[in-house]
Design a protein around this motif. Structure first.
Motif, mmCIF file in Angstrom:
data_model
loop_
_atom_site.group_PDB
_atom_site.id
_atom_site.type_symbol
_atom_site.label_atom_id
_atom_site.label_comp_id
_atom_site.label_asym_id
_atom_site.label_seq_id
_atom_site.Cartn_x
_atom_site.Cartn_y
_atom_site.Cartn_z
ATOM 1 N N UNK A 123 -106.519 48.682 1.267
ATOM 2 C CA UNK A 123 -105.098 48.281 1.267
ATOM 3 C C UNK A 123 -104.149 49.426 1.610
ATOM 4 N N UNK A 151 -115.670 42.063 4.213
ATOM 5 C CA UNK A 151 -114.474 41.558 3.544
ATOM 6 C C UNK A 151 -113.315 42.553 3.675
ATOM 7 N N UNK A 155 -109.926 41.810 5.683
ATOM 8 C CA UNK A 155 -108.652 41.821 4.945
ATOM 9 C C UNK A 155 -107.709 42.869 5.541
ATOM 10 N N UNK A 158 -106.200 41.470 8.641
ATOM 11 C CA UNK A 158 -105.157 40.466 8.359
ATOM 12 C C UNK A 158 -103.900 41.158 7.819
ATOM 13 N N UNK A 159 -104.116 42.088 6.927
ATOM 14 C CA UNK A 159 -102.968 42.825 6.372
ATOM 15 C C UNK A 159 -102.169 43.487 7.485
ATOM 16 N N UNK A 164 -98.733 43.119 5.885
ATOM 17 C CA UNK A 164 -98.792 43.101 4.422
ATOM 18 C C UNK A 164 -98.796 44.541 3.917
ATOM 19 N N UNK A 165 -97.827 44.843 3.088
ATOM 20 C CA UNK A 165 -97.731 46.196 2.530
ATOM 21 C C UNK A 165 -97.242 47.233 3.520
ATOM 22 N N UNK B 6 -105.340 36.755 -0.862
ATOM 23 C CA UNK B 6 -105.400 36.308 0.527
ATOM 24 C C UNK B 6 -106.224 35.029 0.634
ATOM 25 N N UNK B 7 -107.259 34.967 -0.187
ATOM 26 C CA UNK B 7 -108.136 33.799 -0.174
ATOM 27 C C UNK B 7 -107.338 32.531 -0.468
ATOM 28 N N UNK B 10 -105.294 31.074 2.290
ATOM 29 C CA UNK B 10 -106.057 30.264 3.246
ATOM 30 C C UNK B 10 -106.562 28.974 2.598
ATOM 31 N N UNK B 473 -98.042 42.648 -1.807
ATOM 32 C CA UNK B 473 -99.100 41.672 -2.058
ATOM 33 C C UNK B 473 -100.350 42.300 -2.676
ATOM 34 N N UNK B 474 -100.756 43.439 -2.156
ATOM 35 C CA UNK B 474 -101.956 44.082 -2.696
ATOM 36 C C UNK B 474 -101.616 45.326 -3.508
#
Lengths: 363, 484
Positions: A123, A151, A155, A158-159, A164-165, B6-7, B10, B473-474
């Motif tokens: 992240x 994973x 992620x 996508x972030x 995101x962030x 995130x899961x 979706x 978000x994270x």
């Protein structure tokens, strides 16, 4: 329901457009201050250079462009390496750089085995700003047997796509001045306040009295074993990278660090093997290092000379291959892997040592 | 699977699409809900699905039998069976180690050293919520207030309904179960409102609660060496953390259910605008407090008994409520404090003084109302210290140190704790923003219930919330280069 879906999708689209605009407002090298400063500088002064070096701190601290250029006689190099720029990031930066910069003829690319995204770095901007489709594709292939890594890479991708962030970081990028200064063709520089932090960290983790000799260090650098399925993915990737750059007329020199000899599978690459650690003991002597992995100023000179010599010879050989014999003699190289008396010349400073120390404090 | 993952981003659109593709097929829709609910829960740990299934099956069969029997003895036995199974699970998985530890501590006081070992038990997510939900069904059927469910899929889906499975609201069977029995139509206004509620819930959870947690965790962990001002900050931030975390999660749950055509009960109603403790409890975790009211307080006689019993009932409801939150004496003390705060109001019959919304029909509260709200917030915040601390001793140390003073500056302490002072300013701004938005929607179902009609303003507002949610978000992670 139709109305609801249209409105929701419309809003999502609006949000995506906003995010794409936001993301496109920063250059490709924005994710790390040091990297950003170097790339910005390079892109502004690209006409001065025909060669770039990309890799991690090992290359950042190891390659002094002026010494390297002195030995090749043909290059004008900018060192774009930076701490923790591992394979994915190096490749991303290089990929994007050659799209934006003209006139790059040679690339010195540090071969580094791809690293996992560690939990503590998951992240973080640095782990994700480089995650485009190409990097994701490679990571998925390379880590196909490691669900956790799949994973984390998905992620991160996508972030990155959805910002995101990243929103505040992007805003900060536009508002705040980058504190990093670029000096001397991109060779390793410390920002004064950061220097202390890093020094302290090295001391606290390794102790002040670092013993670099010995088996432990040598073993640490033994990375390559027999070719495995995962290695093959990586090697194929390096071959593809070489091909892609060659199509753009760029010659790539893949630098393999001591004790990481290039596998024969990679024989079609321009492999620059920096020597066997056992036969080149100077790489493992404390006087050339600041810690277990990084060279000091003296070591960097040795490294740059040797790298320059090897690359220079390959350049001459390449020119001959193209039936364009170079009038110049190829740089003299010490072929023997044994330390010889005349190796001493590599320890002579090209630049005034005292002057150098005044300019920037080595460790 | 967490709502703020995130899961879930979706999962939800996929579930929404497939769910409404099945509209007009009630059985298929309910079966689909059951399947995705089990998937949702199984993502955390599929093995614990067995507990939900056993709980659901027991109560379904008990309910069926209760519907048929006229024998009060048998009915009572069936009720006991349901209570034993459900509370048994709760006891084993949530309270077993607490009781063992407490017993060992108790007997060691008199010099004995029993060698009873605790078990390494994982607490199944949501067990306190779905246990109470399914119990409400059996009790209502036992009391003949509810017809037993005849459709096993509907009943199982009611117990496992994914939006509120792991953190509530604890729905009553009388409210939720009938919704599974009738065809649900898509309602634009309800779905739009659901989206708004999800957005607001995410904002509270991701932007406020998660950021507050960074400071709260560090301050509570280092409370022994920190000064009063910073400890006060920690307590206040925790008050907002727990509110935004819990109410945010509830908002997302209710909003998700709205998207699927369900109406869940309101769980929070701007509790920090309460003017006294009684009002606070009418606005905080409404589904739990009304559950205890209906299934514990009233059966014990409620307020229609003598004063001594009334006092007992108040203590019972608050202590059990505290214990429900966790197996630790800190929660019991927290419940005790609230019962002590509530009791005078009940005895003086002022506990129903503030039934309406504060400053109703007015833009701003009066000075007196502000004073009362602040006072309530202060006492609630002091009680939260017990809720957040790891032990009762730690709570007292924290509160005592809160009265201490040191010359160390705020920024200095924050940097010692490796906390970001700039982020703290932003968090304060977000909290203020949340309070302002909720002030204009006080008494409404959620913070974004009423929105200005200007579409540009509205969409700009939503976009801003989305950007903030995406930003945090994270959480904030810095890249750590530490692999020499």
């Amino acid at each position: 329901m139709k109305q609801f879906i249209i409105r929701t999708l419309g809003f999502a689209l609006l949000l995506c457009v906003l995010l794409v605009l936001l993301r496109s407002s920063v250059p490709f090298h924005w994710g790390e201050g040091g990297v950003d400063a170097k790339f910005k500088y390079f892109l502004e002064h690209q006409e001065d250079y025909n060669t770039v070096a990309i890799g991690s701190s090992r290359l950042n601290r190891g390659l002094i462009p002026r010494i390297f250029d002195n030995k090749t006689g043909k290059t004008s190099t900018f060192n774009l390496s930076w701490a923790a720029v591992y394979h994915l990031e190096s490749e991303y930066l290089l990929d994007r750089l050659v799209q934006e910069a003209d006139g790059i003829e040679n690339v010195i690319f540090l071969v580094q085995y791809p690293r996992k995204i560690a939990k503590r770095n998951f992240h973080s901007i640095r782990s994700k700003y480089l995650m485009d489709r190409s990097r994701l594709g490679f990571a998925l292939d390379f880590f196909k047997k490691e669900p956790k890594q799949i994973y984390r890479h998905v992620v991160s991708y996508i972030e990155n796509k959805l910002c995101i962030g990243e929103v505040f970081q992007i805003a900060k990028y536009h508002w705040k001045t980058n504190p990093y200064e670029v000096k001397r063709d991109g060779f390793y520089t410390w920002v004064p306040d950061r220097k202390e932090v890093v020094l302290e960290r090295i001391k606290s983790t390794m102790g002040e009295d670092v013993v670099l000799k010995g088996k432990k260090f040598k073993t640490r650098n033994m990375v390559y074993g027999p070719i495995s399925e995962q290695n093959k993915v990586y090697y194929d990737h390096l071959l593809d990278l070489n091909k892609k750059l060659a199509e753009k007329g760029i010659e790539t020199y893949f630098v393999h660090l001591p004790n990481q000899p290039p596998h024969e599978y990679l024989s079609e690459l321009n492999n620059v093997y920096m020597g066997d650690g056992v036969k080149f003991p100077e790489y493992f002597l404390g006087e050339f290092h600041i810690d277990q992995a990084h060279l000091n100023e003296k070591g960097a000179r040795l490294f740059s000379r040797r790298l320059g010599t090897l690359v220079g010879r390959m350049m001459v050989a390449k020119a001959k291959e193209r039936e364009q014999p170079n009038k110049e003699e190829a740089p003299e190289i010490i072929d023997s892997l044994q330390l010889r008396d005349d190796d001493a010349q590599y320890l002579e400073p090209v630049l005034d040592f005292e002057e150098l120390e005044k300019e920037e404090q080595p460790f | 699977m967490l709502f703020n993952s995130l899961e879930y981003l979706f999962f939800l659109p996929v579930v929404f699409t497939l769910y409404w593709l099945l509209r007009k097929q009630l059985k298929a829709q309910n079966f689909f809900i059951l399947a995705v609910s089990y998937f949702f829960y199984g993502c955390w740990d599929w093995r614990f699905l067995s507990l939900i299934i056993i709980s659901s099956l027991t109560d379904f069969l008990v309910g069926m039998r209760l519907g048929k029997t006229e024998n009060s003895g048998e009915a009572k036995a069936l009720l006991m069976l349901s209570l034993a199974v459900n509370l048994g699970f709760l006891l084993v998985f949530k309270y077993f180690n607490f009781f063992i530890d407490s017993f060992v501590d108790l007997v060691s006081v008199i010099g004995m050293k029993p060698s009873i070992s605790t078990l390494s038990i994982v607490l199944p997510v949501g067990i306190s919520f779905y246990t109470f939900q399914t119990l409400s069904y059996t009790i209502d059927v036992y009391r003949k207030k509810l017809e037993p469910s005849k459709d096993i899929v509907n009943f199982f889906a009611y117990v496992a309904f994914f939006p509120q499975l792991v953190a509530g609201p604890i729905e009553r069977a009388s409210n939720l179960l009938p919704q599974f029995d009738r065809l649900r139509d898509f309602d634009f206004a309800q779905a739009r409102d659901g989206m708004r509620q999800i957005l607001w819930g995410l904002f509270k959870k991701v932007v406020i609660a998660d950021n507050c947690a960074l400071y709260v965790d560090a301050i509570f962990a280092g409370h022994e060496s920190l000064n009063g001002l910073i400890l006060l900050l920690g307590a206040v931030l925790f008050a907002f953390q727990i509110y935004c975390d819990f109410s945010g999660y509830s908002d997302i749950a209710i909003g998700t259910a709205s998207l699927l055509g369900f109406k869940l009960m309101q769980n929070f109603s701007t509790p920090y605008f309460a003017r006294d403790i009684a009002e606070f409890w009418r606005r905080w975790h409404i589904s739990l407090s009304t559950w205890f009211r209906d299934y514990l307080y009233i059966p014990l006689g409620g307020s229609r008994v003598g004063q001594a019993l009334q006092i007992r009932n108040i203590f019972a409801i608050f202590l059990v409520s505290g214990f429900w939150h966790g197996a630790n004496f800190t929660f019991i003390i927290w419940g005790l404090i609230h019962s002590l705060l509530y009791l005078p109001q009940m005895l003086m019959k002022t506990n129903r003084k503030f039934l309406g919304v504060v400053a109703e029909g007015k833009m701003f509260p009066s000075a007196y109302e502000v004073f009362r709200m602040l006072l309530t917030f202060v006492v609630v915040t002091v009680a939260w210290v017990f809720f957040r601390s790891d032990s009762v001793g730690e709570s007292f140390t924290y509160l005592l140190r809160m009265c201490s003073f040191s010359e160390a500056g705020f920024g200095e302490v924050l940097s010692e704790l490796m906390l970001n002072a700039n982020l703290l300013k932003l968090v304060a701004l977000y909290i203020l923003f949340m309070l302002v938005v909720e002030w204009f929607n006080r008494g409404k179902k959620h913070g974004l219930y009423l929105m200005p009609s200007n579409i540009v303003f509205r969409f700009g507002f939503y976009l801003m919330l989305c950007l903030l949610i995406l930003e945090y978000f994270f959480g904030k992670t810095s890249f750590i280069y530490f692999q020499f």
